[in-house]
Write a protein that holds these residues in place. Structure first.
Motif, PDB file in Angstrom:
ATOM      1  N   ALA A  93       0.825  -1.204   0.000  1.00 31.89           N
ATOM      2  CA  ALA A  93       0.000   0.000   0.000  1.00 31.89           C
ATOM      3  C   ALA A  93       0.865   1.262   0.000  1.00 31.89           C
ATOM      4  N   LEU A  94       1.968   1.259   0.762  1.00 29.78           N
ATOM      5  CA  LEU A  94       2.864   2.406   0.767  1.00 29.78           C
ATOM      6  C   LEU A  94       3.533   2.560  -0.597  1.00 29.78           C
ATOM      7  N   ARG A  95       3.899   1.450  -1.201  1.00 28.84           N
ATOM      8  CA  ARG A  95       4.474   1.489  -2.549  1.00 28.84           C
ATOM      9  C   ARG A  95       3.512   2.144  -3.532  1.00 28.84           C
ATOM     10  N   TYR A 126       1.807   6.517  -6.971  1.00 27.79           N
ATOM     11  CA  TYR A 126       0.714   7.391  -7.421  1.00 27.79           C
ATOM     12  C   TYR A 126       1.136   8.856  -7.357  1.00 27.79           C
ATOM     13  N   ARG A 127       1.776   9.245  -6.246  1.00 34.22           N
ATOM     14  CA  ARG A 127       2.185  10.645  -6.104  1.00 34.22           C
ATOM     15  C   ARG A 127       3.264  11.021  -7.124  1.00 34.22           C
ATOM     16  N   LEU A 128       4.220  10.125  -7.340  1.00 33.45           N
ATOM     17  CA  LEU A 128       5.277  10.401  -8.308  1.00 33.45           C
ATOM     18  C   LEU A 128       4.696  10.647  -9.700  1.00 33.45           C
ATOM     19  N   LYS A 129       3.706   9.868 -10.066  1.00 33.36           N
ATOM     20  CA  LYS A 129       3.092   9.988 -11.390  1.00 33.36           C
ATOM     21  C   LYS A 129       2.085  11.126 -11.437  1.00 33.36           C
ATOM     22  N   ASN A 130       1.202  11.204 -10.421  1.00 38.43           N
ATOM     23  CA  ASN A 130       0.132  12.199 -10.426  1.00 38.43           C
ATOM     24  C   ASN A 130       0.659  13.622 -10.287  1.00 38.43           C
ATOM     25  N   GLY A 143       3.568  14.602 -11.418  1.00 39.29           N
ATOM     26  CA  GLY A 143       4.376  14.921 -12.566  1.00 39.29           C
ATOM     27  C   GLY A 143       5.871  14.714 -12.430  1.00 39.29           C
ATOM     28  N   TYR A 144       6.303  13.969 -11.452  1.00 35.98           N
ATOM     29  CA  TYR A 144       7.740  13.753 -11.282  1.00 35.98           C
ATOM     30  C   TYR A 144       8.277  12.674 -12.222  1.00 35.98           C
ATOM     31  N   LEU A 145       7.525  11.579 -12.348  1.00 37.78           N
ATOM     32  CA  LEU A 145       7.931  10.469 -13.212  1.00 37.78           C
ATOM     33  C   LEU A 145       6.719   9.975 -13.993  1.00 37.78           C
ATOM     34  N   SER A 146       6.958   9.508 -15.199  1.00 39.05           N
ATOM     35  CA  SER A 146       5.841   9.078 -16.044  1.00 39.05           C
ATOM     36  C   SER A 146       5.330   7.687 -15.696  1.00 39.05           C
ATOM     37  N   ASP A 147       6.243   6.795 -15.363  1.00 39.32           N
ATOM     38  CA  ASP A 147       5.834   5.409 -15.062  1.00 39.32           C
ATOM     39  C   ASP A 147       6.764   4.827 -13.992  1.00 39.32           C
ATOM     40  N   PRO A 148       6.649   5.307 -12.753  1.00 39.03           N
ATOM     41  CA  PRO A 148       7.604   4.929 -11.709  1.00 39.03           C
ATOM     42  C   PRO A 148       7.407   3.507 -11.190  1.00 39.03           C
ATOM     43  N   LEU A 149       8.501   2.941 -10.722  1.00 38.23           N
ATOM     44  CA  LEU A 149       8.478   1.652 -10.038  1.00 38.23           C
ATOM     45  C   LEU A 149       9.101   1.863  -8.661  1.00 38.23           C
ATOM     46  N   VAL A 150       8.415   1.426  -7.630  1.00 37.19           N
ATOM     47  CA  VAL A 150       8.883   1.647  -6.257  1.00 37.19           C
ATOM     48  C   VAL A 150       8.952   0.314  -5.522  1.00 37.19           C
ATOM     49  N   ASP A 151      10.028   0.128  -4.778  1.00 40.62           N
ATOM     50  CA  ASP A 151      10.202  -1.071  -3.962  1.00 40.62           C
ATOM     51  C   ASP A 151      10.253  -0.654  -2.493  1.00 40.62           C
ATOM     52  N   VAL A 152       9.412  -1.284  -1.650  1.00 41.14           N
ATOM     53  CA  VAL A 152       9.356  -0.964  -0.222  1.00 41.14           C
ATOM     54  C   VAL A 152       9.547  -2.251   0.570  1.00 41.14           C
TER      55      VAL A 152
END
Length: 264
Positions: A117-119, A124-128, A130-139
Motif C-alpha cells: 500500500a505504501l508502494r 501514485y504521487r510520483l506519477k500524479n 508529474g515527477y515520473l511518467s511510469d515509476p516503479l517503487v520497492d518498499v
C-alpha cells in the motif's frame, strides 16, 4: 515405613503420568484431517508500525531521461541506480506518529499500511504530481523481528521477507516441547497505544482467520507448561528430600532385624 512407601508410590505415579502426553493434546491443526481444507479470509500481509525501518527505492523504468529524475528520491542510497547500494543505505525510520520523511514529498504516512500500500501511494504521487511518467517503487521492512519467550528460554527471530505467520514463528523458535500448553499460547502486541495479549491454539484451523495469525513487528510469543509438569517438578523435589530419610529408615530396619535375630 507405610507412609514412606506411599509417598514413593505417589512420586512414581507422578513421573509416569507426566511422561505420557496424548497426541491429541499436541497435534497441530488436528481438525484439518476431517476438514481437508480451510477457507482463508483476505491476504496475509504485515502492516508497517512506528519504529520500523524501511528501505524504499525508486527504480527506473528503462527511459534514459528518468535515470536522472529518480536520483532525488533515492538520497538514502547515494542517489544511484544500484540496488546493492540501496541495501547499504540508511533507510527510513517510521517515527512515533507513524510518518517517514521522504525526499521531495516530506512527511508521508506509513504506519498502518502494508508495504504494498505504501508502494502504491508513492508511485501514485510520483506519477500524479508529474515527477515520473511510469515509476516503479520497492518498499521493504528491514528490521522485522518477533520474540519467543518459553519455559526453556527466549529467542529473537529475524524475518527476512517481512511476512511471518504464527506457525512459522513457532517452527523458527525450535518448535514447542511436548509439555507446552497449546491451548493457551499468547501473542503480545502493541495496539492503538496499548499492550494487548491474544491467545491462539495451533491445534485448531481457526487460527488461519485470526487477526493475530499474521505476526507484526516486535510481537512477543509467550508459552507456558501444562499443570502436571509443575506437579512433576514438585514431586521430584519431594523425592530429593525423602531419599535421605528412606536410606536412614532402611538402615535402621536392617539393624533392628539383625538385632532381633541375635536376640533369638
Amino acid at each position: 515405613m507405610k507412609l514412606i512407601k506411599t509417598l514413593l508410590i505417589l512420586a512414581g505415579i507422578a513421573v509416569c503420568t507426566s511422561s505420557c502426553v496424548s497426541s491429541r493434546k499436541v497435534r497441530y491443526l488436528g481438525d484439518m484431517q476431517k476438514l481437508g481444507e480451510v477457507s482463508v479470509d483476505g491476504k496475509f500481509e504485515a502492516k508497517i508500525s512506528p519504529f520500523d525501518e524501511l528501505r524504499i527505492y525508486v527504480l527506473p523504468n528503462g527511459d534514459p531521461e528518468e535515470q536522472e529524475l529518480i536520483k532525488p528520491f533515492n538520497i538514502y542510497s547515494g542517489g544511484t541506480n544500484n540496488m546493492t547500494n540501496a541495501n547499504r543505505g540508511l533507510g527510513y525510520l517510521v517515527d512515533v506518529d507513524g510518518n517517514i520523511q521522504f525526499p521531495v514529498f516530506g512527511k508521508v504516512k506509513a504506519a498502518g499500511l502494508t508495504c504494498r500500500a505504501l508502494r502504491d501511494t508513492i508511485e501514485y504521487r510520483l506519477k500524479n504530481e508529474g515527477y515520473l511518467s511510469d515509476p516503479l517503487v520497492d518498499v521493504r521492512i528491514t528490521n522485522f523481528k518477533v520474540f519467543f519467550l518459553g519455559s526453556n528460554g527466549g529467542k529473537a527471530i529475524t524475518i527476512d521477507n517481512e511476512r511471518c505467520t504464527f506457525l512459522e514463528a513457532l517452527a523458527m523458535s525450535g518448535d514447542l516441547s511436548l509439555y507446552t500448553k497449546r491451548s493457551k499460547i499468547g501473542v503480545v502486541r502493541e495496539k492503538e497505544g496499548k499492550m494487548v495479549i491474544h491467545y491462539l491454539d495451533p491445534r485448531s484451523s481457526d487460527i488461519f482467520n485470526d487477526e493475530f495469525f499474521i505476526l507484526q513487528q516486535n510481537d512477543i510469543i509467550l508459552t507456558e507448561n501444562m499443570t502436571y509438569v509443575f506437579f512433576k517438578e514438585w514431586m521430584s523435589n519431594i523425592n530429593v528430600l525423602l531419599t535421605p530419610l528412606t536410606t536412614a529408615t532402611s538402615v535402621m530396619a536392617v539393624v533392628l532385624a539383625i538385632k532381633a535375630s541375635i536376640e533369638k
